[in-house]
Design a protein around this motif. Structure first.
Motif, short mmCIF file in Angstrom:
data_model
loop_
_atom_site.label_atom_id
_atom_site.label_comp_id
_atom_site.label_asym_id
_atom_site.label_seq_id
_atom_site.Cartn_x
_atom_site.Cartn_y
_atom_site.Cartn_z
N ALA A 104 0.65 -1.28 0.10
CA ALA A 104 0.03 0.03 0.04
C ALA A 104 0.84 1.13 0.00
N LEU A 105 0.55 2.18 -0.91
CA LEU A 105 0.99 3.61 -1.00
C LEU A 105 0.05 4.73 -0.66
N SER A 106 0.11 5.15 0.48
CA SER A 106 -0.88 6.27 0.83
C SER A 106 -0.24 7.36 1.66
N MET A 107 -1.20 8.50 1.69
CA MET A 107 -0.91 9.51 2.65
C MET A 107 -1.64 9.40 4.10
N LEU A 108 -2.50 8.53 4.12
CA LEU A 108 -3.05 8.01 5.41
C LEU A 108 -2.28 7.22 6.22
N ALA A 109 -2.02 7.97 7.53
CA ALA A 109 -1.16 7.24 8.53
C ALA A 109 -2.16 6.47 9.67
N GLU A 110 -3.37 6.80 9.71
CA GLU A 110 -3.98 6.26 10.94
C GLU A 110 -4.32 4.98 10.80
N GLU A 111 -4.16 4.24 11.99
CA GLU A 111 -4.17 2.71 12.16
C GLU A 111 -5.39 2.15 11.44
N ALA A 150 -7.02 -6.69 4.20
CA ALA A 150 -7.39 -6.98 2.72
C ALA A 150 -6.38 -7.84 2.04
N GLY A 151 -4.93 -7.93 2.56
CA GLY A 151 -4.15 -8.60 1.71
C GLY A 151 -2.79 -8.05 1.49
N ALA A 152 -2.72 -6.68 1.80
CA ALA A 152 -1.29 -5.85 1.68
C ALA A 152 -0.31 -6.85 2.60
N SER A 154 5.17 10.01 1.51
CA SER A 154 6.01 10.94 1.90
C SER A 154 7.58 10.14 2.32
N ALA A 155 7.60 9.00 1.99
CA ALA A 155 8.89 8.18 2.19
C ALA A 155 9.84 8.50 1.00
N GLY A 156 11.01 8.38 1.34
CA GLY A 156 12.12 8.69 0.26
C GLY A 156 12.07 7.07 -0.55
N ARG A 157 12.97 7.42 -1.67
CA ARG A 157 13.10 6.13 -2.56
C ARG A 157 13.78 4.98 -2.07
N VAL A 215 12.01 1.21 -1.91
CA VAL A 215 12.49 0.37 -2.51
C VAL A 215 12.86 -0.80 -1.32
N HIS A 216 13.21 -0.58 -0.33
CA HIS A 216 13.32 -1.60 0.91
C HIS A 216 12.07 -1.98 1.19
N GLY A 217 10.98 -1.33 1.06
CA GLY A 217 9.64 -1.99 1.44
C GLY A 217 9.38 -2.91 0.42
N ILE A 218 9.59 -2.35 -0.73
CA ILE A 218 9.35 -3.45 -2.14
C ILE A 218 10.14 -4.87 -1.71
N ARG A 219 11.48 -4.62 -1.45
CA ARG A 219 12.21 -5.92 -1.36
C ARG A 219 11.82 -6.87 -0.16
N GLN A 220 11.44 -5.85 0.88
CA GLN A 220 10.88 -6.69 2.19
C GLN A 220 9.50 -7.51 1.73
N VAL A 221 8.74 -7.01 1.09
CA VAL A 221 7.51 -7.49 0.66
C VAL A 221 7.65 -8.83 -0.19
N MET A 222 8.80 -8.33 -1.18
CA MET A 222 8.78 -9.61 -1.99
C MET A 222 9.57 -10.68 -1.46
N ALA A 223 10.11 -10.54 -0.27
CA ALA A 223 10.75 -11.49 0.51
C ALA A 223 9.96 -12.44 1.31
N GLY A 224 8.69 -11.94 1.56
CA GLY A 224 7.53 -12.47 2.27
C GLY A 224 7.52 -12.00 3.70
N LYS A 225 7.99 -10.64 3.75
CA LYS A 225 8.11 -10.16 5.15
C LYS A 225 7.05 -8.97 5.04
N LEU A 226 6.54 -8.84 6.39
CA LEU A 226 5.74 -7.63 6.49
C LEU A 226 6.39 -6.44 6.64
#
Length: 216
Positions: free
Chosen positions: A80-87, A96-98, A105-108, A112-123
């Motif tokens: 998920a990529l959003s401006m909403l930070a509420e729990e 839902a499955g994300a 507001s996150a940097g590149r 990219v780290h988030g993409i790698r972590q998710v692809m590695a099966g991590k939350l």
């Protein structure tokens, strides 16, 4: 090579994220869409490994998109990529499955780290969200033995107003009309009340508020 599909209803955001990711050799943006239905129209001919998806979109929003991906394309990861930070929004997307949630507001490097972590099966949760959750946990720990007056300090003025109206039996829609705000905003306040008080449900929330003298 990780194949990314960007789904966001703002062209500027899509272009900006694509420009950030083009400098990452292990990642390639294979397609873009302005809502979930456009994504599913293209996926049969444009396979992807991960979908980077916004939440609030027309036609098919992020929740519906994540749910359908989980059913029709279980091998495709969702970040998920959003401006909403509420729990409330974070929790709904994860349900839902994300597999991750990152703020726009996150940097590149963090995206990219988030993409790698998710692809590695991590939350994955971006650092800003993680720190925000930590601060709330610490705040609750310091107020766990608080009296009603201390609890009042923990809740915002608007949360206190929502709490009073909940105790009066009003629905979210009725509270929204009463406070001249949106139903979604009321849902967020209700969720924040449950989290701050550690109440398991609305009935427990009202009982706790009555015992602590927060409502009459």
């Amino acid at each position: 090579m990780i194949r990314i599909f960007l789904v966001d209803d703002h062209p500027v955001v899509r272009d900006g994220i694509q420009a950030l990711l083009v400098r990452e050799p292990a990642v390639r943006v294979v397609g873009t869409a302005s809502h979930g239905q456009e994504l599913f129209d293209q996926l049969p001919t444009t396979p992807a490994d991960l979908v980077l998806v916004d939440i609030n979109m027309p036609v098919m929003d992020g929740y519906a998109t994540a749910l359908r991906l989980r059913t029709d394309y279980p091998a495709v990861r969702v970040l998920a990529l959003s401006m909403l930070a509420e729990e409330l929004y974070i929790g709904r997307m994860l349900e839902a499955g994300a597999r991750g949630y990152v703020l726009k507001s996150a940097g590149r490097e963090e995206i990219v780290h988030g993409i790698r972590q998710v692809m590695a099966g991590k939350l994955f949760l971006c650092s800003e969200i993680g720190l925000g959750l930590l601060h709330k946990v610490l705040a609750w720990g310091g107020a766990s033995a608080a009296t009603g007056s201390r609890m009042t300090e923990l809740l915002s003025k608007r949360e206190m107003e929502v709490l009073q109206l909940i105790a009066e039996g009003l629905t979210n829609a009725e509270i929204a009309d009463h406070l001249f705000t949106s139903k979604r905003t009321v849902e967020t306040h209700r969720q924040n009340l449950l989290e701050k008080t550690h109440a398991r449900n609305t009935a427990a929330l009202v009982k706790l508020a009555l015992v602590d003298g927060l409502i009459k």
